[in-house]
Design an enzyme around this catalytic site. Structure first.
Site, PDB file in Angstrom:
ATOM      1  N   SER A  19      32.558  46.555  49.658  1.00 57.38           N
ATOM      2  CA  SER A  19      33.901  47.042  49.316  1.00 57.38           C
ATOM      3  C   SER A  19      34.355  48.054  50.355  1.00 57.38           C
ATOM      4  O   SER A  19      33.667  49.041  50.628  1.00 57.38           O
ATOM      5  CB  SER A  19      33.867  47.709  47.935  1.00 57.38           C
ATOM      6  OG  SER A  19      35.058  48.454  47.749  1.00 57.38           O
TER       7      SER A  19
ATOM      8  N   HIS B 230      34.869  42.798  49.955  1.00 63.18           N
ATOM      9  CA  HIS B 230      35.515  43.086  48.668  1.00 63.18           C
ATOM     10  C   HIS B 230      36.708  44.021  48.898  1.00 63.18           C
ATOM     11  O   HIS B 230      36.566  45.091  49.490  1.00 63.18           O
ATOM     12  CB  HIS B 230      34.487  43.737  47.737  1.00 63.18           C
ATOM     13  CG  HIS B 230      34.939  43.965  46.342  1.00 63.18           C
ATOM     14  ND1 HIS B 230      34.846  43.000  45.358  1.00 63.18           N
ATOM     15  CD2 HIS B 230      35.472  45.066  45.743  1.00 63.18           C
ATOM     16  CE1 HIS B 230      35.297  43.500  44.208  1.00 63.18           C
ATOM     17  NE2 HIS B 230      35.688  44.754  44.422  1.00 63.18           N
TER      18      HIS B 230
ATOM     19  N   ASP C  10      39.830  46.040  46.985  1.00 64.43           N
ATOM     20  CA  ASP C  10      40.277  46.552  45.683  1.00 64.43           C
ATOM     21  C   ASP C  10      41.755  46.890  45.722  1.00 64.43           C
ATOM     22  O   ASP C  10      42.160  47.848  46.391  1.00 64.43           O
ATOM     23  CB  ASP C  10      39.499  47.828  45.336  1.00 64.43           C
ATOM     24  CG  ASP C  10      38.048  47.530  45.003  1.00 64.43           C
ATOM     25  OD1 ASP C  10      37.814  46.741  44.080  1.00 64.43           O
ATOM     26  OD2 ASP C  10      37.167  48.094  45.681  1.00 64.43           O
TER      27      ASP C  10
ATOM     28  N   MET D  10      44.841  48.352  43.726  1.00 68.57           N
ATOM     29  CA  MET D  10      45.128  49.198  42.548  1.00 68.57           C
ATOM     30  C   MET D  10      46.593  49.583  42.542  1.00 68.57           C
ATOM     31  O   MET D  10      47.145  49.951  43.581  1.00 68.57           O
ATOM     32  CB  MET D  10      44.287  50.471  42.623  1.00 68.57           C
ATOM     33  CG  MET D  10      42.805  50.216  42.722  1.00 68.57           C
ATOM     34  SD  MET D  10      41.916  51.773  42.880  1.00 68.57           S
ATOM     35  CE  MET D  10      40.238  51.151  43.024  1.00 68.57           C
TER      36      MET D  10
ATOM     37  N   HIS E 177      39.887  41.914  44.425  1.00 67.08           N
ATOM     38  CA  HIS E 177      39.770  42.381  43.039  1.00 67.08           C
ATOM     39  C   HIS E 177      41.067  43.099  42.663  1.00 67.08           C
ATOM     40  O   HIS E 177      41.356  44.173  43.184  1.00 67.08           O
ATOM     41  CB  HIS E 177      38.548  43.314  42.958  1.00 67.08           C
ATOM     42  CG  HIS E 177      38.352  43.978  41.637  1.00 67.08           C
ATOM     43  ND1 HIS E 177      37.515  45.063  41.475  1.00 67.08           N
ATOM     44  CD2 HIS E 177      38.860  43.718  40.405  1.00 67.08           C
ATOM     45  CE1 HIS E 177      37.546  45.449  40.196  1.00 67.08           C
ATOM     46  NE2 HIS E 177      38.346  44.654  39.539  1.00 67.08           N
TER      47      HIS E 177
ATOM     48  N   MET F  35      43.267  45.226  40.326  1.00 63.55           N
ATOM     49  CA  MET F  35      43.345  46.152  39.204  1.00 63.55           C
ATOM     50  C   MET F  35      44.812  46.494  39.033  1.00 63.55           C
ATOM     51  O   MET F  35      45.259  47.619  39.289  1.00 63.55           O
ATOM     52  CB  MET F  35      42.486  47.386  39.493  1.00 63.55           C
ATOM     53  CG  MET F  35      40.997  47.096  39.347  1.00 63.55           C
ATOM     54  SD  MET F  35      39.984  48.205  40.315  1.00 63.55           S
ATOM     55  CE  MET F  35      40.081  47.364  41.890  1.00 63.55           C
TER      56      MET F  35
ATOM     57  N   MET G 247      32.430  45.103  35.340  1.00 60.54           N
ATOM     58  CA  MET G 247      32.669  46.442  35.891  1.00 60.54           C
ATOM     59  C   MET G 247      31.579  47.376  35.381  1.00 60.54           C
ATOM     60  O   MET G 247      31.398  47.527  34.169  1.00 60.54           O
ATOM     61  CB  MET G 247      34.041  46.970  35.475  1.00 60.54           C
ATOM     62  CG  MET G 247      35.215  46.349  36.222  1.00 60.54           C
ATOM     63  SD  MET G 247      35.100  46.415  38.022  1.00 60.54           S
ATOM     64  CE  MET G 247      34.996  48.181  38.339  1.00 60.54           C
TER      65      MET G 247
ATOM     66  N   GLY H  52      32.550  55.439  44.363  1.00 57.41           N
ATOM     67  CA  GLY H  52      31.608  56.547  44.287  1.00 57.41           C
ATOM     68  C   GLY H  52      31.330  57.085  42.901  1.00 57.41           C
ATOM     69  O   GLY H  52      30.878  58.224  42.755  1.00 57.41           O
TER      70      GLY H  52
ATOM     71  N   ASP I  74      30.155  45.605  39.962  1.00 58.97           N
ATOM     72  CA  ASP I  74      30.996  46.430  40.828  1.00 58.97           C
ATOM     73  C   ASP I  74      31.066  47.846  40.283  1.00 58.97           C
ATOM     74  O   ASP I  74      31.561  48.068  39.180  1.00 58.97           O
ATOM     75  CB  ASP I  74      32.394  45.785  40.862  1.00 58.97           C
ATOM     76  CG  ASP I  74      33.353  46.477  41.808  1.00 58.97           C
ATOM     77  OD1 ASP I  74      32.919  47.343  42.580  1.00 58.97           O
ATOM     78  OD2 ASP I  74      34.547  46.118  41.762  1.00 58.97           O
TER      79      ASP I  74
ATOM     80  N   GLY J  42      30.300  49.797  47.798  1.00 62.02           N
ATOM     81  CA  GLY J  42      31.230  50.484  48.686  1.00 62.02           C
ATOM     82  C   GLY J  42      30.660  51.800  49.133  1.00 62.02           C
ATOM     83  O   GLY J  42      30.205  51.968  50.269  1.00 62.02           O
TER      84      GLY J  42
HETATM   85  C1  DX5 Z   1      36.157  50.558  41.613  1.00 61.31           C
HETATM   86  C2  DX5 Z   1      36.225  49.426  42.587  1.00 61.31           C
HETATM   87  C3  DX5 Z   1      34.953  49.189  43.325  1.00 61.31           C
HETATM   88  C4  DX5 Z   1      34.513  50.269  44.277  1.00 61.31           C
HETATM   89  C5  DX5 Z   1      33.033  50.123  44.459  1.00 61.31           C
HETATM   90  O1  DX5 Z   1      37.296  50.580  40.821  1.00 61.31           O
HETATM   91  O2  DX5 Z   1      36.564  48.219  41.914  1.00 61.31           O
HETATM   92  O3  DX5 Z   1      35.002  47.961  44.035  1.00 61.31           O
HETATM   93  O4  DX5 Z   1      35.084  50.168  45.538  1.00 61.31           O
HETATM   94  O5  DX5 Z   1      32.424  51.148  43.875  1.00 61.31           O
HETATM   95  P1  DX5 Z   1      31.277  51.979  44.630  1.00 61.31           P
HETATM   96  O6  DX5 Z   1      31.981  52.840  45.630  1.00 61.31           O
HETATM   97  O7  DX5 Z   1      30.657  52.751  43.513  1.00 61.31           O
HETATM   98  O8  DX5 Z   1      30.326  51.030  45.266  1.00 61.31           O
HETATM   99 ZN    ZN Z   2      36.220  46.229  42.965  1.00 66.65          ZN
END
Ligand code: DX5
Ligand code: ZN
Length: 217
Positions: A8, A33, A35, A37, A66, A68, A137, A145, A175, A197
């Site tokens: 990610s 990956h 994300d 949002m 992904h 969101m 999730m 993080g 994830d 990520g």
């Molecule tokens: C969180 C995201 C994740 C994030 C990964 O809402 O969907 O894909 O980037 O999480 P970490 O940084 O914990 O690997």
């Molecule tokens: Zn994600």
């Protein structure tokens, strides 16, 4: 099947996004990956089509996008045109989920459905025949993080059983809070795709961290 790793870029250096993608290209990461949002479904805003298009030009791996966002149906074609290969929508954001995942497949992408931590996997019983992947999730979506929620193991095992008992061809992805300390136990519980990520981009040697996630060392 050997598990896959999907890095990610949420916590990558966006001022040097090209070199971050080149690093992923040369690593053992299977997918990238991304994300998306919207500040409505989750309390954060990340990036949209221009960034995905840029990543697509640099990437040699499939783009695992992904969403969101609320009402993803409005944008499915635009995500395909931006370069998404796998498109995952949140279960909680879709009123007519079977229509949404069917449309994703009709557009030529693999269809995924993501489940928030509070949503039981039993909700997926009637959608599993129509999807290519379920994303469990393992944090509340919105930020990189965060700390892994350990109840997720029960959900992974239960979903693994549901898929295997019915002979479905559906990948299980996790994830949030995935790192080299829990990667092996997640794969042993039945995970097919590890998203990571923060574990990658906060490490001194991202390429080596990706290798460890892939080799489970
Ligand atoms: C969180 C995201 C994740 C994030 C990964 O809402 O969907 O894909 O980037 O999480 P970490 O940084 O914990 O690997
Ligand atoms: Zn994600």
């Amino acid at each position: 099947m050997k598990h896959l790793v999907s890095v990610s870029v949420l916590t990558a250096d966006f001022c040097n996004l090209s070199s971050e993608i080149q690093m992923i290209n040369k690593s053992l990461s299977d997918w990238i990956h991304l994300d998306v949002m919207d500040g409505v479904f989750v309390p954060n805003i990340s990036f949209g089509f221009p960034v995905i298009e840029h990543v697509k030009k640099e990437a040699v791996r499939p783009l695992d996008v992904h969403l969101m966002i609320v009402d993803p149906d409005r944008y499915l074609g635009r995500f395909r045109n931006s370069g998404a290969d796998i498109l995952t929508v949140q279960y909680e954001a879709c009123v007519h989920l079977q229509r949404t995942v069917s449309e994703i497949r009709n557009l030529g992408m693999k269809a995924g459905v993501a489940l928030n931590p509070h949503s039981p996997v039993s909700l997926l019983k009637n959608i599993l025949p129509y999807v290519d992947m379920v994303l469990i999730m393992t944090v509340n979506p919105g930020f990189g993080g965060q700390t892994f929620i350990s109840e997720s193991y029960n959900k992974i095992r239960e979903l693994r059983r549901m898929i295997d008992e019915n002979g479905y061809n559906v990948l299980i992805q996790v994830d949030g809070g995935v790192d080299t300390s829990n990667a092996r136990s997640l794969v042993e519980a039945g995970v097919d795709v590890l998203v990571a990520g923060n574990a990658v981009f906060s490490s001194d040697n991202p390429t080596e961290t990706i290798r460890r996630l892939k080799e489970l060392e």
